[in-house]
Write a protein that holds these residues in place. Structure first.
Motif, mmCIF file in Angstrom:
data_model
loop_
_atom_site.group_PDB
_atom_site.id
_atom_site.type_symbol
_atom_site.label_atom_id
_atom_site.label_comp_id
_atom_site.label_asym_id
_atom_site.label_seq_id
_atom_site.Cartn_x
_atom_site.Cartn_y
_atom_site.Cartn_z
ATOM 1 N N GLU A 30 35.051 -36.100 -92.955
ATOM 2 C CA GLU A 30 33.933 -36.998 -92.667
ATOM 3 C C GLU A 30 34.153 -37.746 -91.351
ATOM 4 O O GLU A 30 33.256 -37.832 -90.511
ATOM 5 N N LEU A 31 35.363 -38.287 -91.180
ATOM 6 C CA LEU A 31 35.669 -38.998 -89.943
ATOM 7 C C LEU A 31 35.635 -38.058 -88.749
ATOM 8 O O LEU A 31 35.170 -38.425 -87.666
ATOM 9 N N TYR A 32 36.128 -36.860 -88.946
ATOM 10 C CA TYR A 32 36.126 -35.881 -87.864
ATOM 11 C C TYR A 32 34.701 -35.586 -87.403
ATOM 12 O O TYR A 32 34.428 -35.551 -86.205
ATOM 13 N N ASN A 33 33.785 -35.395 -88.355
ATOM 14 C CA ASN A 33 32.397 -35.114 -88.000
ATOM 15 C C ASN A 33 31.763 -36.294 -87.267
ATOM 16 O O ASN A 33 30.988 -36.116 -86.322
ATOM 17 N N ILE A 34 32.092 -37.523 -87.722
ATOM 18 C CA ILE A 34 31.582 -38.708 -87.038
ATOM 19 C C ILE A 34 32.076 -38.748 -85.602
ATOM 20 O O ILE A 34 31.324 -39.027 -84.664
ATOM 21 N N LEU A 35 33.368 -38.458 -85.421
ATOM 22 C CA LEU A 35 33.964 -38.484 -84.080
ATOM 23 C C LEU A 35 33.370 -37.402 -83.177
ATOM 24 O O LEU A 35 33.182 -37.622 -81.985
ATOM 25 N N VAL A 36 33.075 -36.248 -83.748
ATOM 26 C CA VAL A 36 32.451 -35.177 -82.964
ATOM 27 C C VAL A 36 31.107 -35.643 -82.423
ATOM 28 O O VAL A 36 30.788 -35.483 -81.238
ATOM 29 N N ASN A 37 30.288 -36.240 -83.295
ATOM 30 C CA ASN A 37 28.975 -36.729 -82.875
ATOM 31 C C ASN A 37 29.089 -37.849 -81.843
ATOM 32 O O ASN A 37 28.360 -37.881 -80.848
ATOM 33 N N LEU A 38 30.011 -38.798 -82.087
ATOM 34 C CA LEU A 38 30.214 -39.875 -81.126
ATOM 35 C C LEU A 38 30.744 -39.339 -79.813
ATOM 36 O O LEU A 38 30.387 -39.827 -78.738
ATOM 37 N N GLY A 39 31.613 -38.326 -79.900
ATOM 38 C CA GLY A 39 32.140 -37.720 -78.681
ATOM 39 C C GLY A 39 31.036 -37.112 -77.825
ATOM 40 O O GLY A 39 31.041 -37.232 -76.602
ATOM 41 N N LYS A 40 30.073 -36.474 -78.471
ATOM 42 C CA LYS A 40 28.942 -35.888 -77.746
ATOM 43 C C LYS A 40 28.103 -36.979 -77.078
ATOM 44 O O LYS A 40 27.668 -36.831 -75.937
#
Length: 216
Positions: free
Chosen positions: A74-84
């Protein structure tokens, strides 16, 4: 009041609890420093805003191995979106001339003038250091900011004990120079280096006020 982009950066800093996160998004501490949030050091177990504390109450969650798979995903997916979103934000800032990116470096200025020591301190507090060109491309990137503000800028270079010998702030020898004709000529009395508006360098006293340009 923090802007939307600043809240994004704050959220990223608070959510970096997985050890792979900083490796996945190395631009986070660089951009955090530009916005005045804690830079590289500020992401090590410290909370950028009050109330964002970890279970131990030490101001933030530590880097923990073996998080539950569901939480880690879940955190990884959040970070991916924030990274974009951060990448898009970085592009907008670059387009508006607020930052200049070259390779792994980002150069930025607050438009203020300061003496060498104060300029260096302000850059380090933001998580970076004074702009230090290592090659022609980086020198040109710094030059673009000098031209934008139409003011000379101090570089992250200092004179050594030997007259005419200059080194990077960390003490290592220069591997690239762009001295103006007949420079350096201070004969040991001018320990700092400024960039002219043509990109060339001049040795100068450290107590003058020059444009602050940081690198992250």
């Amino acid at each position: 009041m923090l802007s939307y982009s600043s809240y994004m950066l704050t959220a990223v800093a608070a959510l970096l609890v997985s050890c792979h996160a900083l490796r996945k998004f190395p631009e986070v501490p660089r951009l955090a420093g530009i916005f005045g949030l804690p830079g590289r050091d500020g992401l090590r177990g410290q909370s950028p805003l009050p109330g964002l504390t970890g279970p131990s109450g030490n101001g933030g969650l530590p880097c923990v191995q073996g998080l539950r798979n569901s939480l880690d995903t879940e955190l990884y997916n959040i970070l991916v979106n924030l990274g974009k979103r951060l990448s898009r934000l970085e592009g907008v800032l670059a387009l508006n001339g607020e930052i200049t990116e070259v390779g792994e470096k980002i150069f930025a200025s607050n438009g203020k003038e300061a003496d060498f020591a104060s300029a260096l301190e302000s850059c380090e507090k933001a998580g970076g250091t004074l702009a230090t060109p290592m090659n022609e491309e980086e020198n040109n990137a710094i030059l673009s900011i000098v031209k934008q503000y139409k003011r000379y800028a101090y570089l992250g270079i200092k004179g050594g004990d030997t007259s005419g010998q200059f080194r990077y702030i960390d003490g290592t020898p220069l591997n690239y120079t762009k001295w103006h004709k007949y420079e350096p000529n201070g004969k040991g009395t001018e320990k700092c280096v400024e960039m002219y508006n043509d990109g060339s360098w001049n040795d100068k006293k450290c107590n003058l006020y020059r444009l602050t340009i940081c690198e992250f």
